[in-house]
Motif scaffolding. Structure first.
Motif, PDB file in Angstrom:
ATOM      1  N   ASN A   4       8.856 -25.849 -19.956  1.00 54.49           N
ATOM      2  CA  ASN A   4       8.884 -24.439 -19.580  1.00 54.49           C
ATOM      3  C   ASN A   4       8.602 -24.278 -18.085  1.00 54.49           C
ATOM      4  O   ASN A   4       7.804 -25.028 -17.511  1.00 54.49           O
ATOM      5  CB  ASN A   4       7.843 -23.646 -20.375  1.00 54.49           C
ATOM      6  CG  ASN A   4       8.098 -23.727 -21.880  1.00 54.49           C
ATOM      7  OD1 ASN A   4       9.217 -23.498 -22.338  1.00 54.49           O
ATOM      8  ND2 ASN A   4       7.062 -24.077 -22.632  1.00 54.49           N
ATOM      9  N   PRO A   5       9.229 -23.291 -17.448  1.00 53.69           N
ATOM     10  CA  PRO A   5       9.000 -23.087 -16.014  1.00 53.69           C
ATOM     11  C   PRO A   5       7.604 -22.557 -15.740  1.00 53.69           C
ATOM     12  O   PRO A   5       7.017 -21.865 -16.585  1.00 53.69           O
ATOM     13  CB  PRO A   5      10.063 -22.054 -15.628  1.00 53.69           C
ATOM     14  CG  PRO A   5      10.345 -21.307 -16.892  1.00 53.69           C
ATOM     15  CD  PRO A   5      10.192 -22.314 -17.997  1.00 53.69           C
ATOM     16  N   PRO A   6       7.030 -22.867 -14.584  1.00 59.07           N
ATOM     17  CA  PRO A   6       5.742 -22.284 -14.195  1.00 59.07           C
ATOM     18  C   PRO A   6       5.871 -20.765 -14.101  1.00 59.07           C
ATOM     19  O   PRO A   6       6.977 -20.236 -13.994  1.00 59.07           O
ATOM     20  CB  PRO A   6       5.482 -22.899 -12.811  1.00 59.07           C
ATOM     21  CG  PRO A   6       6.310 -24.144 -12.786  1.00 59.07           C
ATOM     22  CD  PRO A   6       7.529 -23.826 -13.593  1.00 59.07           C
ATOM     23  N   PRO A   7       4.747 -20.047 -14.152  1.00 65.88           N
ATOM     24  CA  PRO A   7       4.811 -18.572 -14.070  1.00 65.88           C
ATOM     25  C   PRO A   7       5.347 -18.101 -12.726  1.00 65.88           C
ATOM     26  O   PRO A   7       5.298 -18.831 -11.732  1.00 65.88           O
ATOM     27  CB  PRO A   7       3.355 -18.145 -14.274  1.00 65.88           C
ATOM     28  CG  PRO A   7       2.539 -19.347 -13.894  1.00 65.88           C
ATOM     29  CD  PRO A   7       3.360 -20.537 -14.279  1.00 65.88           C
ATOM     30  N   ILE A   8       5.832 -16.880 -12.718  1.00 63.73           N
ATOM     31  CA  ILE A   8       6.323 -16.280 -11.483  1.00 63.73           C
ATOM     32  C   ILE A   8       5.163 -16.084 -10.518  1.00 63.73           C
ATOM     33  O   ILE A   8       4.076 -15.672 -10.916  1.00 63.73           O
ATOM     34  CB  ILE A   8       7.008 -14.932 -11.781  1.00 63.73           C
ATOM     35  CG1 ILE A   8       8.294 -15.174 -12.582  1.00 63.73           C
ATOM     36  CG2 ILE A   8       7.323 -14.156 -10.505  1.00 63.73           C
ATOM     37  CD1 ILE A   8       8.943 -13.920 -13.101  1.00 63.73           C
ATOM     38  N   THR A   9       5.372 -16.400  -9.254  1.00 58.02           N
ATOM     39  CA  THR A   9       4.313 -16.264  -8.263  1.00 58.02           C
ATOM     40  C   THR A   9       3.885 -14.809  -8.112  1.00 58.02           C
ATOM     41  O   THR A   9       4.699 -13.886  -8.238  1.00 58.02           O
ATOM     42  CB  THR A   9       4.775 -16.815  -6.893  1.00 58.02           C
ATOM     43  OG1 THR A   9       3.724 -16.637  -5.936  1.00 58.02           O
ATOM     44  CG2 THR A   9       6.018 -16.091  -6.390  1.00 58.02           C
ATOM     45  N   SER A  10       2.591 -14.618  -7.838  1.00 57.30           N
ATOM     46  CA  SER A  10       2.081 -13.271  -7.609  1.00 57.30           C
ATOM     47  C   SER A  10       2.437 -12.770  -6.211  1.00 57.30           C
ATOM     48  O   SER A  10       2.493 -11.572  -5.972  1.00 57.30           O
ATOM     49  CB  SER A  10       0.555 -13.247  -7.778  1.00 57.30           C
ATOM     50  OG  SER A  10       0.199 -13.630  -9.084  1.00 57.30           O
ATOM     51  N   TRP A  31      10.989 -26.037 -10.190  1.00 61.41           N
ATOM     52  CA  TRP A  31      11.450 -26.259 -11.572  1.00 61.41           C
ATOM     53  C   TRP A  31      12.876 -25.754 -11.747  1.00 61.41           C
ATOM     54  O   TRP A  31      13.729 -26.424 -12.333  1.00 61.41           O
ATOM     55  CB  TRP A  31      10.499 -25.552 -12.533  1.00 61.41           C
ATOM     56  CG  TRP A  31      10.658 -25.920 -13.978  1.00 61.41           C
ATOM     57  CD1 TRP A  31       9.966 -26.892 -14.658  1.00 61.41           C
ATOM     58  CD2 TRP A  31      11.566 -25.340 -14.927  1.00 61.41           C
ATOM     59  NE1 TRP A  31      10.375 -26.937 -15.966  1.00 61.41           N
ATOM     60  CE2 TRP A  31      11.365 -26.004 -16.163  1.00 61.41           C
ATOM     61  CE3 TRP A  31      12.511 -24.336 -14.857  1.00 61.41           C
ATOM     62  CZ2 TRP A  31      12.084 -25.681 -17.310  1.00 61.41           C
ATOM     63  CZ3 TRP A  31      13.241 -24.012 -15.989  1.00 61.41           C
ATOM     64  CH2 TRP A  31      13.021 -24.679 -17.207  1.00 61.41           C
ATOM     65  N   LEU A  32      13.154 -24.560 -11.199  1.00 70.12           N
ATOM     66  CA  LEU A  32      14.497 -23.985 -11.322  1.00 70.12           C
ATOM     67  C   LEU A  32      15.532 -24.789 -10.543  1.00 70.12           C
ATOM     68  O   LEU A  32      16.703 -24.853 -10.933  1.00 70.12           O
ATOM     69  CB  LEU A  32      14.490 -22.535 -10.836  1.00 70.12           C
ATOM     70  CG  LEU A  32      13.778 -21.525 -11.744  1.00 70.12           C
ATOM     71  CD1 LEU A  32      13.633 -20.181 -11.047  1.00 70.12           C
ATOM     72  CD2 LEU A  32      14.535 -21.361 -13.067  1.00 70.12           C
TER      73      LEU A  32
END
Length: 483
Positions: free
Chosen positions: A187-193, A25-26
């Motif tokens: 909106n961007p996906p959540p930050i990876t764990s 996405w970024l």
């Protein structure tokens, strides 16, 4: 954020998405000024070119014309096709190889080829190969059953055949559809764990800032992807919530998923408390460190390596001829870089190292992590050092990383050299420098040193980076003594 529904999906975007949904996405919508250059992409490209060069044959051409003419190798074939509904899929294929088959051009066909780094074939490699295969098959109107993945190990080219099964193709189409959903979102996906991936990502600083602001559990050392999911299941969703829970309650809840999770409960609570308050927590108030405090002087040791050929090309030393409790003048510390140009010159290298260390045989050798002692002891064994010599050398090593982990809980995401050194206030002279960049400098210098002086400055850059690694190790040791 305005989403872009018309932008084609390409092989680069697919690889980004497989590594991290947010990264893809970024890559489209992110502020390019926040994007960092990383050496990993250049190393990967150089590795790819090297692999393809070894595979090249006399009969080759460029683009689709090479396929029409039946060349053995076709470079730079650009293809686009709607593999999924209403979305063009593009690929710029660096190389195709002629194989048996019945294509629109004659009684031959072409199969896709990838070059990989790393120890094993990953899902990223398989899905990228599957996507290029579907595009090639559509172009040539013939289905090739296998693709090739190239890999160089110890300078030997290895060719692996990958069967392009229905399961891989199904996984690919599902991934492309999910990728499409992500890039159509505002909106961007959540930050990876799994934040380990972030160390080589060009968007890491942008994501770090967001993760800290949101109080993500992935910012706590000891919490990876799986453990974060377990904490979410028991109602803990951020650092603040973790910092407030009682140890015995967390242990009881986590042991449902396995005793190993309960055993680490105290550690991750302390780590979250340190992170949320941004202060160091001493784990052992009786800390003595007499082997450091009483030493008349120290050697500081750090190596740089080329993992692809298992070659430690630089052994860097700093000799500190005074007790570490005294004031240290960095300008007066003498740095000694010992180069090992080729693996077959280890005998001379071992003599130089032992000569240097024998000047002050009572000085401990401090290092950060297990790499340095393992490397040096193996070198000694290969050069026929006797057991007594090896044992005496082993006694001199002091791992500063182990001491930090044993005695302190610090407000950092990981306990790597860079994280700890930067937290105590040390700065590397070269911005954005890391081990991968040092490796790139080394390969560029080694390739060009007999041809021209274009990259001659790179050797000095490696020395400067390695010296800073040594000084960072020294500064952390000094911090341990002072606190």
């Amino acid at each position: 954020m305005k989403c872009n529904k018309s932008k084609p999906i390409n092989d680069h975007l697919l690889r980004s998405w497989i590594r991290c949904r947010r990264k893809a996405w970024l890559d489209i919508y992110g502020d390019k000024q926040k994007k960092l250059w990383t050496a990993h992409s250049t190393l990967q490209l150089n590795h790819q070119i090297d692999c393809f060069h070894n595979l090249s044959q006399k009969s080759y051409g460029i683009g689709i014309q090479a396929c029409e003419e039946g060349k053995n190798i076709a470079y730079g074939v650009r293809i686009k096709y709607p593999l999924i509904k209403n979305r063009i899929i593009k690929a710029n294929l660096p190389i195709l190889r002629k194989t048996s088959g019945e294509s629109i051009w004659g009684n031959y066909a072409y199969q896709p080829i990838l070059a990989r780094q790393g120890k094993k074939i990953t899902r990223e490699h398989k899905l990228t190969l599957a996507m290029t295969s579907l595009l090639v098959n559509n172009l040539q109107k013939f289905q090739v059953q296998k693709g090739l993945i190239l890999h160089k190990e110890n300078k030997v080219l290895k060719v692996e055949k990958i069967k392009l099964s229905d399961n891989i193709n199904t996984d690919l189409i599902g991934s492309l559809l999910n990728l499409e959903k992500d890039i159509e979102s505002r909106n961007p996906p959540p930050i990876t764990s799994n934040r380990k991936k972030c160390t080589i990502c060009s968007w890491r600083k942008d994501c770090d800032a967001v993760a800290i602001k949101e109080g993500r559990l992935s910012e706590v050392s000891g919490i990876g992807e799986k453990r974060e999911l377990l904490l979410n299941k028991i109602g803990i969703n951020n650092i603040e919530e973790l910092a407030k829970i009682k140890h015995y309650k967390l242990k009881e809840k986590l042991e449902v998923f396995g005793t190993q999770h309960g055993d680490i409960s105290k550690q991750i609570i302390l780590q979250s408390q340190s992170r949320s308050t941004n202060r160091a927590i001493k784990l052992n108030p009786e800390i003595e460190l007499n082997n450091l405090k009483k030493a008349k002087g120290l050697y500081i040791y750090d190596i740089e390596s080329d993992p692809d050929i298992k070659h430690d090309f630089l052994h860097g030393f700093i000799r500190l001829p005074k007790n570490i409790k005294n004031e240290i003048s960095l300008e007066q510390t003498k740095y000694s870089p010992l180069l090992n140009l080729e693996k077959n010159t280890e005998s001379f290298l071992w003599k130089r190292i032992t000569k240097k260390l024998s000047i002050n045989p009572d000085y401990p050798i401090i290092h950060y992590g297990e790499t340095e002692p393992i490397s040096l002891l193996k070198l000694g064994l290969r050069q026929g050092a006797n057991p007594h010599e090896i044992e005496e050398l082993k006694k001199r090593f002091i791992d500063i990383h182990l001491l930090i982990r044993e005695y302190w809980c610090l407000p950092v995401r990981n306990y790597g050299l860079k994280s700890i050194a930067e937290w105590i206030g040390f700065e590397w002279k070269q911005s954005n420098a890391d081990g991968a960049r040092a490796l790139l400098w080394w390969r560029q210098w080694k390739k060009s040193r007999k041809i021209n002086k274009m990259y001659s400055r790179n050797l000095n850059s490696i020395f400067e980076y390695n010296r800073d690694d040594c000084i960072a190790t020294l500064m952390i040791a000094k911090w341990l003594i002072d606190h």
